[in-house]
Write a protein that holds these residues in place. Sequence first.
Motif, PDB file in Angstrom:
ATOM      1  N   GLY A   1     -11.036   3.793  -6.660  1.00  0.00           N
ATOM      2  CA  GLY A   1      -9.971   3.351  -5.756  1.00  0.00           C
ATOM      3  C   GLY A   1      -8.664   3.159  -6.490  1.00  0.00           C
ATOM      4  N   VAL A   2      -8.740   2.607  -7.711  1.00  0.00           N
ATOM      5  CA  VAL A   2      -7.517   2.407  -8.498  1.00  0.00           C
ATOM      6  C   VAL A   2      -6.894   3.768  -8.827  1.00  0.00           C
TER       7      VAL A   2
ATOM      8  N   ARG B   1       0.845  -1.199   0.000  1.00  0.00           N
ATOM      9  CA  ARG B   1       0.000   0.000   0.000  1.00  0.00           C
ATOM     10  C   ARG B   1       0.884   1.254   0.000  1.00  0.00           C
TER      11      ARG B   1
ATOM     12  N   CYS C   1     -14.504  -7.617  -4.134  1.00  0.00           N
ATOM     13  CA  CYS C   1     -15.068  -7.221  -5.433  1.00  0.00           C
ATOM     14  C   CYS C   1     -14.752  -8.219  -6.540  1.00  0.00           C
TER      15      CYS C   1
ATOM     16  N   PRO D   1     -17.638  -1.740  -3.582  1.00  0.00           N
ATOM     17  CA  PRO D   1     -16.700  -2.784  -4.011  1.00  0.00           C
ATOM     18  C   PRO D   1     -16.501  -2.749  -5.530  1.00  0.00           C
ATOM     19  N   GLY D   2     -15.246  -2.760  -5.950  1.00  0.00           N
ATOM     20  CA  GLY D   2     -14.943  -2.847  -7.376  1.00  0.00           C
ATOM     21  C   GLY D   2     -14.943  -1.524  -8.106  1.00  0.00           C
ATOM     22  N   CYS D   3     -15.261  -0.424  -7.438  1.00  0.00           N
ATOM     23  CA  CYS D   3     -15.257   0.890  -8.098  1.00  0.00           C
ATOM     24  C   CYS D   3     -13.820   1.301  -8.391  1.00  0.00           C
TER      25      CYS D   3
ATOM     26  N   LYS E   1     -12.856  -5.556  -0.128  1.00  0.00           N
ATOM     27  CA  LYS E   1     -14.324  -5.512  -0.198  1.00  0.00           C
ATOM     28  C   LYS E   1     -14.883  -6.657  -1.030  1.00  0.00           C
TER      29      LYS E   1
ATOM     30  N   ILE F   1      -4.064   0.020 -16.653  1.00  0.00           N
ATOM     31  CA  ILE F   1      -3.815   0.676 -15.360  1.00  0.00           C
ATOM     32  C   ILE F   1      -2.358   1.154 -15.308  1.00  0.00           C
TER      33      ILE F   1
ATOM     34  N   ALA G   1      -2.515  -6.779  -7.192  1.00  0.00           N
ATOM     35  CA  ALA G   1      -2.355  -5.495  -6.493  1.00  0.00           C
ATOM     36  C   ALA G   1      -2.550  -4.323  -7.441  1.00  0.00           C
ATOM     37  N   VAL G   2      -2.151  -4.512  -8.692  1.00  0.00           N
ATOM     38  CA  VAL G   2      -2.306  -3.434  -9.687  1.00  0.00           C
ATOM     39  C   VAL G   2      -3.778  -3.135  -9.951  1.00  0.00           C
ATOM     40  N   VAL G   3      -4.610  -4.183  -9.973  1.00  0.00           N
ATOM     41  CA  VAL G   3      -6.020  -3.948 -10.282  1.00  0.00           C
ATOM     42  C   VAL G   3      -6.858  -3.678  -9.028  1.00  0.00           C
ATOM     43  N   CYS G   4      -6.288  -3.920  -7.856  1.00  0.00           N
ATOM     44  CA  CYS G   4      -7.076  -3.809  -6.625  1.00  0.00           C
ATOM     45  C   CYS G   4      -7.489  -2.364  -6.366  1.00  0.00           C
ATOM     46  N   PRO G   5      -8.810  -2.074  -6.314  1.00  0.00           N
ATOM     47  CA  PRO G   5      -9.250  -0.684  -6.088  1.00  0.00           C
ATOM     48  C   PRO G   5      -9.062  -0.217  -4.653  1.00  0.00           C
ATOM     49  N   ASP G   6      -8.670  -1.120  -3.761  1.00  0.00           N
ATOM     50  CA  ASP G   6      -8.609  -0.725  -2.364  1.00  0.00           C
ATOM     51  C   ASP G   6      -7.223  -0.865  -1.753  1.00  0.00           C
ATOM     52  N   ALA G   7      -6.226  -1.036  -2.585  1.00  0.00           N
ATOM     53  CA  ALA G   7      -4.851  -1.188  -2.106  1.00  0.00           C
ATOM     54  C   ALA G   7      -4.815  -2.158  -0.925  1.00  0.00           C
TER      55      ALA G   7
ATOM     56  N   ILE H   1      -3.952  -5.428  -1.142  1.00  0.00           N
ATOM     57  CA  ILE H   1      -3.099  -6.601  -1.327  1.00  0.00           C
ATOM     58  C   ILE H   1      -1.625  -6.224  -1.226  1.00  0.00           C
TER      59      ILE H   1
ATOM     60  N   THR I   1      -8.982  -5.144   6.526  1.00  0.00           N
ATOM     61  CA  THR I   1      -9.461  -3.763   6.705  1.00  0.00           C
ATOM     62  C   THR I   1      -9.930  -3.177   5.380  1.00  0.00           C
ATOM     63  N   TYR I   2      -9.216  -3.537   4.303  1.00  0.00           N
ATOM     64  CA  TYR I   2      -9.469  -2.852   3.042  1.00  0.00           C
ATOM     65  C   TYR I   2     -10.255  -3.674   2.022  1.00  0.00           C
TER      66      TYR I   2
ATOM     67  N   PRO J   1     -18.575  -5.929 -10.540  1.00  0.00           N
ATOM     68  CA  PRO J   1     -17.345  -5.193 -10.843  1.00  0.00           C
ATOM     69  C   PRO J   1     -16.625  -5.728 -12.077  1.00  0.00           C
TER      70      PRO J   1
ATOM     71  N   ARG K   1      -5.214   5.186  -5.883  1.00  0.00           N
ATOM     72  CA  ARG K   1      -3.968   4.493  -5.557  1.00  0.00           C
ATOM     73  C   ARG K   1      -2.854   4.951  -6.493  1.00  0.00           C
TER      74      ARG K   1
END
Lengths: 370, 255, 81
Positions: free
Chosen positions: B28-29, B10, C17, B23-25, C15, B187, C58-64, C66, C12-13, B224, B32
């Motif tokens: 967030g990407v 992270r 998806c 979820p899946g939106c 979801k 991405i 991790a690259v595709v994860c919208p919630d960081a 992983i 924690t992060y 998603p 990041r």
Amino acid sequence: MPKELWKGNEAIAEASVRAGLEAYFGYPITPQTEVLEYLSRRMPELGRAFVQAESELGAINMVYGAACTGVRVMSSSSSPGMSLMMEGVSYIAGTEVPAVLVNVMRGGPGLGNIAPAQADYNQAVHGGGHGDYQPIVLAPASVQEAIDLMGLSFDLAEKYRSICMVILDGCVGQMMEPAQMPEMKPIKRANWDWATDGKMGKRERRILSSIYLDPIEEEKMNLRVLKRWKTIEANEVRYKEYFLDDAEFVIIGFGTAGRVALSAVREARAEGIKVGLLRPITVSPFPFEVIDQLTARVDAFLVTEMNSGQMLEDVRLAVKGRVPVEFYGRMGGVVPFPDEILNEIHRMAKVKLSVDIHPRDAWLERMTHA
Amino acid sequence: MLKENLVYDRPEGFTDTPTHYCPGCTHGVAHRLVAEVLEEMGVIDRTIGVAPVGCSVFAYNYFDTDFVEAPHGRAPAMATGVKRVMPDRIVFTYQGDGDLASIGMGEIVHAAARGENITVIFINNANFGMTGGQMAPTTLPGMKTSSSVNGRDVETQGYPIRVSEMLSTLDGVGYCVRRSLHDPKNIRLAKKAIRMAFEVQARGLGFSVVELLSTCPTNWGMTPVNSLKFVEEHMMPAYPLGDFKVSDAIKQIKI
Amino acid sequence: MPAKGWIEVSDTYCKGCEICIGACPQSVIELNMSHLTPKGYHPAHTFKDGCTGCAICAVVCPDAAITVYREMTKVAAPISV
């Protein structure tokens, strides 16, 4: 510094520069445009920020952004433009950041005209934007007073993290008078504990926002701002008194209307009528207390404004029906002559006045049946 | 665990707060990627973000930088105010399509035309997410939303606006590209573009904007994963990816 | 021999998806249906060997959510003189 001949709008601009103005964002609108034009020359030559925005919406939000960094920032406009700015005004109030705004008022509503008016009193004093907030509002009656109040406006805005609005009408904005400028103050960036000017390795991050999603938290903010307002009310009321010591009649007027009234008061005094003038300089906070005290010893008040009696309601709140309050207003960009106000003084001295009729109704009757 | 084993973690540009996004939106990407870029450039300390109104209204909770919160659509004006008095700071806005392309069209166009030295991250997910999936200026013809229930009828509801193509016509714009967040390769390309946009600002080379095709699974009524397919199959043909404006000076930048 | 890697998914992060599941080139990620995060999602986890630590999840994860690790290839022992 010696006195020089200054045009009101340009004087406001230069006085702000000398008070440490670091950024100005504005949009042309008559009768305010000279503020923008003057600063478009002056700010760049001092290496300070100037942007002619795409609209008043753009301008007020540039002010909002710069205000969040803690620098001295202002915008100016005239009535229709000020209405557009009200969105940002509410956000600035909700974020509790200091900003100075100048409204050179003109006739309205709508496009109205470009003649001097005072019809934005309610918008300025009683909150033109949404939500609970109260701005500090100053009302100069001369070019010199406008100069003096610009410096004060920045000090007050910063001291209370508040909006400070300076409302004047096209008369003060457009006329030229001899006036004395203050010395140039160096720019001093205060180290505010709230400004979002970048962490710079020195502190935790900061957020400035007007969002309080939890109603309880929003109410806390409302209460905090209201308590601050009570301090402002207790400490910052300003007004000018003329011939009040033995006055039986007291005229109350702000800005140009107050200044015109002073001429009428002098003439009436020459005739032996005991009349005085109270001219609020802060119309917000309003000088309720001094009016309350005057009520105990005068026969009647005359409120004179260049609108349909907006400040009149605040005066009536202070007087509480104890003595008659009369009203004389001109609207739509018409500036009253001293003679008109002198006539009102004569009328008041002659006829028996009543507290039972609303002064606006009585005035309207006289206006339309004269 | 050996530190050298770490491949991905992270980003430091993020706070510990989990996002409020569905979820899946792909908001967030995008978040990041911005956080990674700010960290890699070492500018977190001198960055000031401007959050919009819309789904990303709470963007300020997630980045470890100073942040201000703009009225709906006004982020480019607010960013102008910040940047003009703090020219050595990195200032960026993060805006959705309702915010930028509908109510804030005036502010974005003029900030771009003035060549404000700010970076704009523009999320195009073809609808107003926060208020529950209403039609946006970017909604595709025929696309069903909660305010175009029979599909966007161009006869009465007009046509989509291609923001990047439009902004790229302005001389004040230094860098203007469109990328997509629907698969790993895109991405990565999006991240490169975001890096470039911030490099443009760091070098004072003018206005930079990165449009990102993004998903809205909840309001689109899709999973998603299916939303990612929708981006590829329906949004990319309407909003082609590409570099719409890269000024000569910017072409010289190597990152 | 492919590199050996592993991931840690934050409760924690995450979801749930499923975007990482479709993106994983080795198809070694699934939702952990026997576990709920504090927010009530079934989080992603690796359910079999084969992770290479490529970090595409991790690259595709919208919630960081992983964190990705990879086993270090052996390095030559320092030369002593």
